[in-house]
Each structure stands twice: as C-alpha cells, then as structure tokens.
Design an enzyme around this catalytic site. Sequence first.
Site, short mmCIF file in Angstrom:
data_model
loop_
_atom_site.label_atom_id
_atom_site.label_comp_id
_atom_site.label_asym_id
_atom_site.label_seq_id
_atom_site.Cartn_x
_atom_site.Cartn_y
_atom_site.Cartn_z
N LYS A 35 0.86 -1.20 0.00
CA LYS A 35 0.00 0.00 0.00
C LYS A 35 0.88 1.24 0.00
O LYS A 35 2.10 1.15 0.22
CB LYS A 35 -0.89 -0.03 1.24
N TYR A 252 15.81 30.05 8.36
CA TYR A 252 14.54 30.63 8.84
C TYR A 252 14.46 30.59 10.36
O TYR A 252 14.84 29.58 10.99
CB TYR A 252 13.35 29.87 8.27
C1 LIG Z 1 -0.26 -1.69 6.85
C2 LIG Z 1 -0.80 -2.96 7.35
C3 LIG Z 1 0.05 -4.06 7.58
C4 LIG Z 1 1.56 -3.96 7.50
O1 LIG Z 1 2.05 -3.45 8.73
P1 LIG Z 1 3.62 -3.29 9.00
O2 LIG Z 1 3.70 -2.78 10.39
O3 LIG Z 1 4.11 -2.29 8.01
O4 LIG Z 1 4.22 -4.63 8.81
C5 LIG Z 1 -0.53 -5.27 7.92
N1 LIG Z 1 -1.88 -5.38 8.06
C6 LIG Z 1 -2.70 -4.34 7.89
C7 LIG Z 1 -4.16 -4.52 8.08
C8 LIG Z 1 -2.20 -3.09 7.54
O5 LIG Z 1 -3.03 -2.06 7.38
#
Ligand SMILES: *Cc1c(COP(=O)(O)O)cnc(C)c1O
Length: 360
Positions: A35, A252
Amino acid sequence: MPRPVQAYIDLNALKNNLAVVRKFAPDANVLAVVKADAYGHGLLRSARALTATDGFAVLRLGEGIALRRAGYRQLVLLLEGFFTADELSLLVQYDLTAMIHCTEQVEAILSTSLVGDFAVFLKINTGMNRLGFPMHKFTAALEKLQNSHCVRSITLATHFATADETTGIDAQFAHFKRLTQNNHLPKSLANSAAILRYPATHQDWVRPGIMLYGVSPFADQLACDFGLQPVMTLVSHVIAVQTLQPGKSVGYGRAFTADELCRVGVVACGYADGYPRHAATGTPVLVDGQRTRTLGRVSMDMLFVDLTPLPQTGVGSTVTLWGKGLPVEDVAAAAGTIGYELLCALSPRVPVIEQEIDEV
Ligand SMILES: *Cc1c(COP(=O)(O)O)cnc(C)c1O
C-alpha cells in the site's frame, strides 16, 4: 547536472527482506503489503522484486488492477475492502480479494446479483478498534457470508495495536483465538512486528509491510539485527558552504546560532522532497559517509548540516539523508515520528534510481 537529490531503491535488498520474512514465518503464506505506493518505493517496481510472494496487499482498487494488468496472478487483497457496491463487479472481474470489516459491506455483497467467485478476508475487531466486526457481530456476519452464493472463500483476519510495543499481542490474540477456535477457515493476523516476535500468530497468511523495506518496527531493536537491509537511500549533495562567526545564525527563524566558528553545508533537500521539517538541530546525517548533524530549520528545498568536524568536505560532498549507513528510524526518532511516515512521504519530485536485481 540535475538537482542532486535522488532516491536509490535497492531491489536486491527488497528480495533479501522477503527471504527474511520466509525465514521467520516458514510455514505461512506471505501477503506483501505494498500500500501507499509500496511505502514510497513504487508499487510496480517493488512488485517486480517481490514476485516470490504469495500475495500482495494494497488499499485502492486501482492498485489492485495495476498489479493484475502487470501480470501478477497471486492473491491481491484490498485492506479496506470496497467503499461502494459499484466496485464489486470490478473486484470479481480482476479477482481481487476484499477485507470485509463492516455490516454495510456484508449487506452490499448479499444484495448484488453477482454469482460465484468472490474471495474475502473477514476482519475481526479484537481491540484495535479501527476496522472489524466486534465479537457480538462476527458470528452473524460470518454466517451470512458463508450462506451467500457469491462468496467462494473466507479468511479470518485481525490486526494488532501494540505488536511493536512492550504491551505485545496477548490480549488481542486470546480474543481472536476465543472467537475462532472451532473454526477451520484460514487465518491472518501478523504484521511485521508480530512476524518477528510472535511466531504463534503466523498461522496461514502473514502481512509484512515495513520489514520488507528494511526498517525495524521496534524502537528497541535494529533492522540489521534481523538481517533486514534498507531498501531506500535518500541522497543529495552539499551545494554551498557558509562560515558562521560566533553569534551568527543560519536559516529561517534563526533557529541555530553558532557559539564558535562553524562551517555550514547547505544541502539540496528540503521538506518538499519529503525530509521532515520537524527534524530539529542534531538530527543525524552522513556527509561523505561520516556522521554529523543537521543545523537549524529545514526549508522547503534545502537543509543545513554541520561540516565543522569534517574539514575535508565541501561543495559537491555526498549527503545521505537516510538509508544505507543511516537507518531512517534514527532520522524519524529525531523528528518525533516513525520510519514509515518518512518513506511514504518521499516526494514525487525526487528522481528514483533503481538498483537492478542480480540475475539468479
Ligand atoms: C499496513 C498494514 C500491515 C503492514 O504493517 P507493518 O507494520 O508495516 O508490517 C498489515 N496489516 C494491515 C491490516 C495493515 O493495514
């Protein structure tokens, strides 16, 4: 020469990290979580290095379709399922598996005229209180899906809130087992932290995200301790050097003032490239491979580094913002965030250089 900021993506490291997942969870199928454009590394680029996975997990329908169009035949899971019923025919057409987490989604499935072939993960809320059926609604949802003529397979899933913390997973895991113990459906629970620390949670499908990208999910343990290698290395160059007399400030807000003579490197990388503006003076950075610190406030396109202890460095010196030699976890900690956020926030304006996969 183009502006020198660049992100190297090491596809061999990605492959290595998938092998680490297999080593920790030898009996589970792997759903590689890609994702958020593979946590900022590029969806299809990362998929190419992860072809040995048993499946992919994404958020958006378009990402699932992109994986199918690129030829991937593995399971593709949409982690939030679908958002409106009109997506269902595309889920079936592209054979995308939906995480079903609420009654509205079950009703939408039951009221479609689709026949056959719909695969789902059924999400149980065991204490994260984000998505999923609470205990008292789970059995009814499961029965409805099992009796539906268009659902072909069901996997039971949950997600842990504190697998990366000392609290651990005990309460949620016990809750899940209580609900599902008489049930022979396949099960999916483990994120990266649970894969690395809680083998009992591996079961049928593990869901590694951050560990694939070579980042530790734990504040108290390094990625390299697990054999993980960083995939993304963000580099740029020093494009100017300023000499500050004692009492003079830089950038800044005059957020850093020199108390002795100070050599300041100006680096072509800022928050518009994805470097966190919250990283204050003292955030670790490498210049020509040597560790030093940032100074003052990060601007949109530039940041400052302390070259005082590195007299050999100057304009043209290579600056590593994170990655090989400098874990993104260290930079994130200094900016009050986690490595996940920095990787995902890499800006599209940063050119990516792929390191190719060795022939096997
Ligand atoms: C993003 C996600 C993962 C992966 O989690 P990590 O901590 O990056 O391994 C697994 N399961 C679900 C439902 C997620 O949303």
